[in-house]
Enzyme design. Structure first.
Site, PDB file in Angstrom:
ATOM      1  N   TYR A   1     -13.230   0.170   6.255  1.00 28.75           N
ATOM      2  CA  TYR A   1     -13.821   1.265   5.400  1.00 28.75           C
ATOM      3  C   TYR A   1     -13.396   1.231   4.195  1.00 28.75           C
ATOM      4  O   TYR A   1     -14.018   1.483   3.116  1.00 28.75           O
ATOM      5  CB  TYR A   1     -13.667   2.638   6.138  1.00 28.75           C
ATOM      6  CG  TYR A   1     -14.662   3.789   5.057  1.00 28.75           C
ATOM      7  CD1 TYR A   1     -15.766   4.028   5.048  1.00 28.75           C
ATOM      8  CD2 TYR A   1     -13.797   4.460   4.454  1.00 28.75           C
ATOM      9  CE1 TYR A   1     -16.342   5.011   4.300  1.00 28.75           C
ATOM     10  CE2 TYR A   1     -14.084   5.679   3.648  1.00 28.75           C
ATOM     11  CZ  TYR A   1     -15.413   5.818   3.906  1.00 28.75           C
ATOM     12  OH  TYR A   1     -16.287   6.924   3.068  1.00 28.75           O
TER      13      TYR A   1
ATOM     14  N   SER B   1     -14.755   6.623  -2.011  1.00 26.47           N
ATOM     15  CA  SER B   1     -13.897   7.425  -1.437  1.00 26.47           C
ATOM     16  C   SER B   1     -12.519   7.212  -1.841  1.00 26.47           C
ATOM     17  O   SER B   1     -12.220   6.321  -2.246  1.00 26.47           O
ATOM     18  CB  SER B   1     -13.887   6.892   0.199  1.00 26.47           C
ATOM     19  OG  SER B   1     -12.999   7.675   0.991  1.00 26.47           O
TER      20      SER B   1
END
Length: 393
Positions: free
Chosen positions: A244, A231
């Site tokens: 995350y 990501s």
């Protein structure tokens, strides 16, 4: 006189037939390249094909017989060799495993897309009898197999390995796409429970490591590919994404090291860093509300006072606001993953999405004081959205 005229006429028919065979063979080879996306059609390709078409007529008329046919055949061969390729490998007989997450989001769309391209696809799902798995079985070809696969469950990973090893036999596994991922909740690092950090690391990082280690013998056998879905939050610090982002940063580093180590085996490793796409990684609004309650319940009274009820509540309300800015079209991500699997020289990193253009550059090229300010302002949905303790300073 009629008998004498029949022989030249038969020669014309005979050589017309041979020219047709040569043209059909050339056309079939070009069609195969187009079908496997190995040929780039453009001005150059069009120009070569037009010249060959004109050359066929010239050879047939100006050089009758085998001399003209030979020249035309050589022209076909040279034209085929000079047609601009796309730099991609063919899909034929290539098998790919997509780890858990094919129930929805990137994984679900990718399983269908790779199946349409002609891959043998093994799609891992968390809910074997769920609607996502059923949709893949219903709409996929006979090359698509749905598997129960939780990347944190060693026994499920081992069973999947045994199944694929038996089915693929000597061909090996061309690619593993480590797609499984969880977001948990987006909030300040201090507010997130340690359990959420652990869960992100177990799924997003350690799960990918476990799957990759298990399947590397099959990938090495095929001299294939490892594609890790990271990501933009794994390369750019973003407020609210501590759990995350940390897990994705670990996955990005692991991918980079793995790429260096596996190069000598002929195995290529790529990292996909998408940003700003609408998947189900945020969960439903009900799931978001439930996580918010869990966070509030575990906060100490002192932390609750410092941050304030309104600030903590704002994370619950941001769910709907974020959904508006996410892109529904996942095709840029699917294209980059397929490129990582099929390109003869795949990129180390692919960055589909609009936010992947701005945020990393702000972080890399601006001084920290400026990049922190701009990143914070870009991600804030409300200028007054600050903790109570900060307002009192």
């Amino acid at each position: 006189m009629e008998l004498l005229s029949e022989e030249p006429h038969q020669d014309v028919l005979f050589f017309s037939f041979l020219y047709s065979i040569a043209t059909a063979l050339f056309g079939g080879a070009v069609a195969r390249q187009l079908r496997h996306h190995e040929l780039r059609m453009g001005v150059r390709s069009f120009f070569i094909l037009v010249l060959l078409l004109i050359g066929e007529s010239i050879c047939f008329v100006a050089l009758p017989g085998y001399s003209g046919l030979s020249l035309f055949s050589v022209a076909c061969l040279l034209s085929y060799c000079t047609l601009p390729g796309t730099g991609y490998l063919h899909v034929f007989d290539k098998a790919v495993l997509i780890t858990a997450g094919c129930d929805s989001g990137f994984g679900h769309a990718l399983a269908k897309y790779l199946d349409q391209l002609g891959f043998t696809v093994f799609a891992g799902v968390l809910h074997f009898d769920g609607p996502g798995a059923e949709g893949l079985r219903r709409n996929g070809s006979t090359r698509l197999t749905v598997l129960q696969l939780d990347v944190t469950d060693f026994e499920q990973v081992a069973r999947t390995y045994a199944k694929l090893k038996a089915e693929l036999s000597s061909r090996g596994l061309w690619g593993v796409v480590n797609n499984a991922g969880v977001l948990e909740f987006v909030a300040d690092a201090e507010l997130l429970p340690v359990d959420m950090y652990k869960h992100c690391m177990e799924v997003n990082f350690l799960g990918a490591v476990q799957v990759t280690k298990m399947f590397l013998p099959l990938i090495r056998q095929a001299k294939g590919r490892v594609v890790n879905i990271s990501s933009v939050a794994g390369s750019t610090p973003m407020p609210g994404f501590a759990a995350y982002g940390s897990s994705k940063a670990a996955l990005t580093m692991y991918s980079n090291v793995l790429r260096q180590e596996l190069a000598i085996w002929g195995v290529r490793v790529s990292t996909i860093q998408p940003g700003g796409f609408k998947t189900r990684i945020f969960g439903t609004s009900e799931h978001w509300d439930n996580l918010h309650r869990q966070i509030v319940q575990q906060l100490s009274p002192a932390v609750k006072t410092q941050y304030g009820e309104n600030y903590i509540l704002s994370f619950k309300e941001k769910y709907a606001k974020w959904q508006v800015y996410l892109k529904e079209n996942l095709q840029p991500v699917l294209n980059d993953i397929s490129n990582a699997l099929l390109a003869k020289n795949p990129k180390p990193v692919y960055t589909p999405g609009t936010s992947t253009l701005s945020l990393p550059r702000i972080h890399l090229y601006l001084p920290s004081c400026l990049s922190d300010f701009f990143t914070f302002q870009l991600l804030k949905s409300d200028p007054e959205d600050v903790p109570e303790g900060v307002k009192e300073i």
